[in-house]
Enzyme design. Structure first.
Site, PDB file in Angstrom:
ATOM      1  N   LYS A   1      -0.157   5.564  -6.020  1.00 49.57           N
ATOM      2  CA  LYS A   1      -1.163   5.545  -7.086  1.00 49.57           C
ATOM      3  C   LYS A   1      -2.082   6.738  -6.981  1.00 49.57           C
ATOM      4  O   LYS A   1      -2.393   7.393  -7.977  1.00 49.57           O
ATOM      5  CB  LYS A   1      -1.957   4.255  -6.998  1.00 49.57           C
ATOM      6  CG  LYS A   1      -3.202   4.205  -7.859  1.00 49.57           C
ATOM      7  CD  LYS A   1      -4.238   3.282  -7.259  1.00 49.57           C
ATOM      8  CE  LYS A   1      -4.771   3.827  -5.941  1.00 49.57           C
ATOM      9  NZ  LYS A   1      -5.683   2.879  -5.268  1.00 49.57           N
TER      10      LYS A   1
ATOM     11  N   GLU B   1      -7.577   1.880 -12.622  1.00 52.69           N
ATOM     12  CA  GLU B   1      -6.955   3.102 -12.110  1.00 52.69           C
ATOM     13  C   GLU B   1      -5.786   3.546 -12.982  1.00 52.69           C
ATOM     14  O   GLU B   1      -5.650   4.741 -13.282  1.00 52.69           O
ATOM     15  CB  GLU B   1      -6.508   2.876 -10.662  1.00 52.69           C
ATOM     16  CG  GLU B   1      -7.686   2.817  -9.703  1.00 52.69           C
ATOM     17  CD  GLU B   1      -7.329   2.317  -8.327  1.00 52.69           C
ATOM     18  OE1 GLU B   1      -8.138   2.499  -7.398  1.00 52.69           O
ATOM     19  OE2 GLU B   1      -6.232   1.725  -8.155  1.00 52.69           O
TER      20      GLU B   1
ATOM     21  N   CYS C   1      -1.626   1.859  -2.932  1.00 56.69           N
ATOM     22  CA  CYS C   1      -2.634   2.905  -2.739  1.00 56.69           C
ATOM     23  C   CYS C   1      -2.070   4.314  -2.725  1.00 56.69           C
ATOM     24  O   CYS C   1      -2.592   5.219  -3.388  1.00 56.69           O
ATOM     25  CB  CYS C   1      -3.373   2.671  -1.415  1.00 56.69           C
ATOM     26  SG  CYS C   1      -3.705   0.956  -1.000  1.00 56.69           S
TER      27      CYS C   1
ATOM     28  N   GLU D   1     -25.789  15.542  -0.635  1.00 52.47           N
ATOM     29  CA  GLU D   1     -27.180  15.694  -0.222  1.00 52.47           C
ATOM     30  C   GLU D   1     -28.134  14.850  -1.065  1.00 52.47           C
ATOM     31  O   GLU D   1     -29.261  14.568  -0.651  1.00 52.47           O
ATOM     32  CB  GLU D   1     -27.606  17.159  -0.275  1.00 52.47           C
ATOM     33  CG  GLU D   1     -27.685  17.749  -1.676  1.00 52.47           C
ATOM     34  CD  GLU D   1     -28.162  19.202  -1.661  1.00 52.47           C
ATOM     35  OE1 GLU D   1     -29.110  19.514  -0.920  1.00 52.47           O
ATOM     36  OE2 GLU D   1     -27.565  20.021  -2.397  1.00 52.47           O
TER      37      GLU D   1
ATOM     38  N   HIS E   1     -26.343  21.810   1.615  1.00 55.95           N
ATOM     39  CA  HIS E   1     -26.595  22.399   0.296  1.00 55.95           C
ATOM     40  C   HIS E   1     -25.694  23.612   0.059  1.00 55.95           C
ATOM     41  O   HIS E   1     -25.476  24.410   0.974  1.00 55.95           O
ATOM     42  CB  HIS E   1     -28.057  22.827   0.197  1.00 55.95           C
ATOM     43  CG  HIS E   1     -28.437  23.358  -1.144  1.00 55.95           C
ATOM     44  ND1 HIS E   1     -28.644  22.532  -2.236  1.00 55.95           N
ATOM     45  CD2 HIS E   1     -28.608  24.624  -1.575  1.00 55.95           C
ATOM     46  CE1 HIS E   1     -28.950  23.278  -3.285  1.00 55.95           C
ATOM     47  NE2 HIS E   1     -28.932  24.545  -2.905  1.00 55.95           N
TER      48      HIS E   1
ATOM     49  N   TYR F   1      -9.091  -3.198  -9.762  1.00 56.25           N
ATOM     50  CA  TYR F   1      -8.790  -1.843  -9.305  1.00 56.25           C
ATOM     51  C   TYR F   1      -7.590  -1.254 -10.051  1.00 56.25           C
ATOM     52  O   TYR F   1      -7.662  -0.153 -10.603  1.00 56.25           O
ATOM     53  CB  TYR F   1      -8.438  -1.856  -7.809  1.00 56.25           C
ATOM     54  CG  TYR F   1      -9.572  -2.105  -6.848  1.00 56.25           C
ATOM     55  CD1 TYR F   1      -9.852  -1.195  -5.843  1.00 56.25           C
ATOM     56  CD2 TYR F   1     -10.351  -3.257  -6.912  1.00 56.25           C
ATOM     57  CE1 TYR F   1     -10.864  -1.414  -4.927  1.00 56.25           C
ATOM     58  CE2 TYR F   1     -11.367  -3.495  -6.011  1.00 56.25           C
ATOM     59  CZ  TYR F   1     -11.624  -2.573  -5.014  1.00 56.25           C
ATOM     60  OH  TYR F   1     -12.624  -2.796  -4.127  1.00 56.25           O
TER      61      TYR F   1
ATOM     62  N   CYS G   1       0.821  -1.212   0.000  1.00 56.15           N
ATOM     63  CA  CYS G   1       0.000   0.000   0.000  1.00 56.15           C
ATOM     64  C   CYS G   1       0.855   1.261   0.000  1.00 56.15           C
ATOM     65  O   CYS G   1       0.653   2.160  -0.810  1.00 56.15           O
ATOM     66  CB  CYS G   1      -0.924  -0.003   1.215  1.00 56.15           C
ATOM     67  SG  CYS G   1      -1.930   1.484   1.362  1.00 56.15           S
TER      68      CYS G   1
END
Length: 452
Positions: free
Chosen positions: A81, A186, A78, A430, A425, A182, A73
């Site tokens: 990347k 990616e 991760c 939302e 908002h 993944y 990772c």
């Protein structure tokens, strides 16, 4: 026998019973300093255990002999990347901010009224003036073109893995990626976002099990080196030339050199260590967590497994890892994120009808640039209990939004809970609390839709 931890410099002493007490240098010895190993070491030490940890020598490209503190990772997964994803997103962000519109107006005002044209290159617009040529990439999407890879690929030494992809000295202009997970998706986004031409091949019906309509399956048959680059030949006779061919077809557990069989630790056919629901192996005092067990191969899951191990073994708090409602994200462009059950999984498990709510809209920042990139959201609800079973999103900040949704699902939130929550908002998030119109009701006997 009693198990005693020796302090530094302490010598084992017999207890006088005639049987020598068994003693140890450490309470816990950890093999592998990746996410799970480091977390397990730290949390166990926090409970008072004396811990040692070992790791292979550092190298950015891993092997059976090379690794490094931090694991996949941190070093080659991760973290680096996502840094590249940020860089690949800048062109799209500039476009969405309206800077390309401002630049276009500036060029017009400085072109002496000379007209501007659009080049024929896909995704690239070019404005020409008397003084200079200025080009802007107006699309950061990659093309999903091909849908299968064959097992009969020759000269695999011509291809690279994601480790080498992170160590390339130059950006490839043309890339072919084999895989549909993944990493494949990616890197397709990263390279396409940085301006490369990308073709993605994958074995299953759809990459990432995403619901898109694609072309018919095409297989990769052969790779060969040419003067122009690497030639990729498909089963239909089509030929592509690439600077780089990336194999993103998964990682195998690095357990071969541990000689686990000698002590009785069982592994499966791919080398993954077999464990029980507490992460204990077939040998009572040997445990395993993280990708080497091939359960859910995600960094946060390894952290969870390691924490549960420490609490169980050293904290006096027996606890099993909980794999229900684990959120995940694919950091492609735009990003995708999900938590809980997909519509198909819900139908397979449900006894009741499933209610599906969806929302699709153009993000506010695109209103300036007129860029056509939709955000898409989805909630899967049990019709009988009103419980939200799953959520999914594709669009900017999907992972950030889904992390909060994961807390709601973990707490057992119902659709009524979502509906009663006041939204923020203006925000994309939302939309998850304002979906009032049912998109469809599906019974367990029905087949789920292949689109949103």
């Amino acid at each position: 026998m009693a198990r005693k931890m020796l302090r530094d410099g302490e010598v084992a002493v017999a207890d006088g019973s005639g049987a020598e007490e068994e003693s140890y240098d450490y309470d816990l010895f950890v093999i592998g300093a990746g996410s799970g190993g480091v977390r397990g070491s730290r949390t166990s030490a926090g409970f008072g255990a004396k811990v040692a940890i070992c790791e292979l020598p550092f190298h950015p490209i891993s092997s059976e002999w090379l690794g490094g503190h931090g694991g996949t990772c941190v070093i080659r997964g991760c973290v680096p990347k996502k840094i590249l994803v940020y860089g690949a997103s800048f062109r799209g962000e500039f476009e969405a901010s309206g800077l390309t519109v401002l630049c276009k107006k500036w060029i017009q005002s400085n072109s002496g009224g000379k007209s501007m044209g659009t080049s024929t290159t896909t995704g690239k617009s070019c404005w020409k003036t008397r003084k200079q040529n200025v080009s802007f990439i107006t699309s950061v999407f990659f093309w999903i073109v091909l849908t299968y890879t064959s097992g009969n690929i020759h000269l695999q030494e011509l291809a690279i893995t994601s480790d080498e992809a992170l160590s390339l000295e130059e950006l490839p202009k043309r890339a072919v990626i084999l895989g549909g997970g993944y990493i494949a998706v990616e890197f397709a986004s990263i390279w396409r976002g940085l301006g490369a031409e990308v073709d993605l091949f994958y074995r299953k019906e759809l990459p990432l099990s995403l619901q898109f309509v694609l072309s018919n399956s095409i297989y990769v048959n052969q790779l060969s080196k040419t003067a122009d680059g690497i030639k990729v030949v498909t089963d239909k006779g089509d030929e592509l030339i690439a600077d780089v061919v990336l194999f993103a077809t998964g990682r195998a557990p690095n357990s071969n050199r541990l000689n686990l069989e000698a002590v009785g630790v069982e592994v499966d056919q791919v080398g993954a260590i077999k464990v029980d629901e507490y992460s204990r192996t077939s040998v009572p005092n040997i445990w395993a967590v993280g990708d080497v067990t091939n359960r859910i191969n995600l960094t946060p899951v390894a952290l969870m497994e390691a924490t549960c191990f420490s609490k169980t073994v050293f904290g006096g708090q027996p606890i099993k890892p909980d794999y229900k409602d684990v959120p995940c994200a694919v950091f492609c462009i735009p990003p995708l994120s999900v938590v809980g059950l997909s519509e198909q999984e819900a139908l397979e498990e449900a006894k009741n009808d499933i209610l599906v709510y969806t929302s699709s809209f153009n993000p506010m920042k695109n209103s300036i640039s007129k860029r056509q990139e939709k955000s898409v959201m989805k909630l899967v609800v049990d019709a009988e209990t009103d419980k939200v079973l799953g959520a999914a999103m594709s669009g900017p900040d999907a992972a950030e939004i889904m992390q909060g949704i994961a807390v709601a699902l973990k707490a057992g939130a119902t659709k009524a809970t979502f509906d009663s929550t006041v939204g923020i908002h203006p925000s994309a998030a939302e939309e998850f609390v304002t979906m009032r119109t049912l998109t469809r009701r599906v019974s367990p006997a029905s087949k789920p839709k292949t689109n949103l």
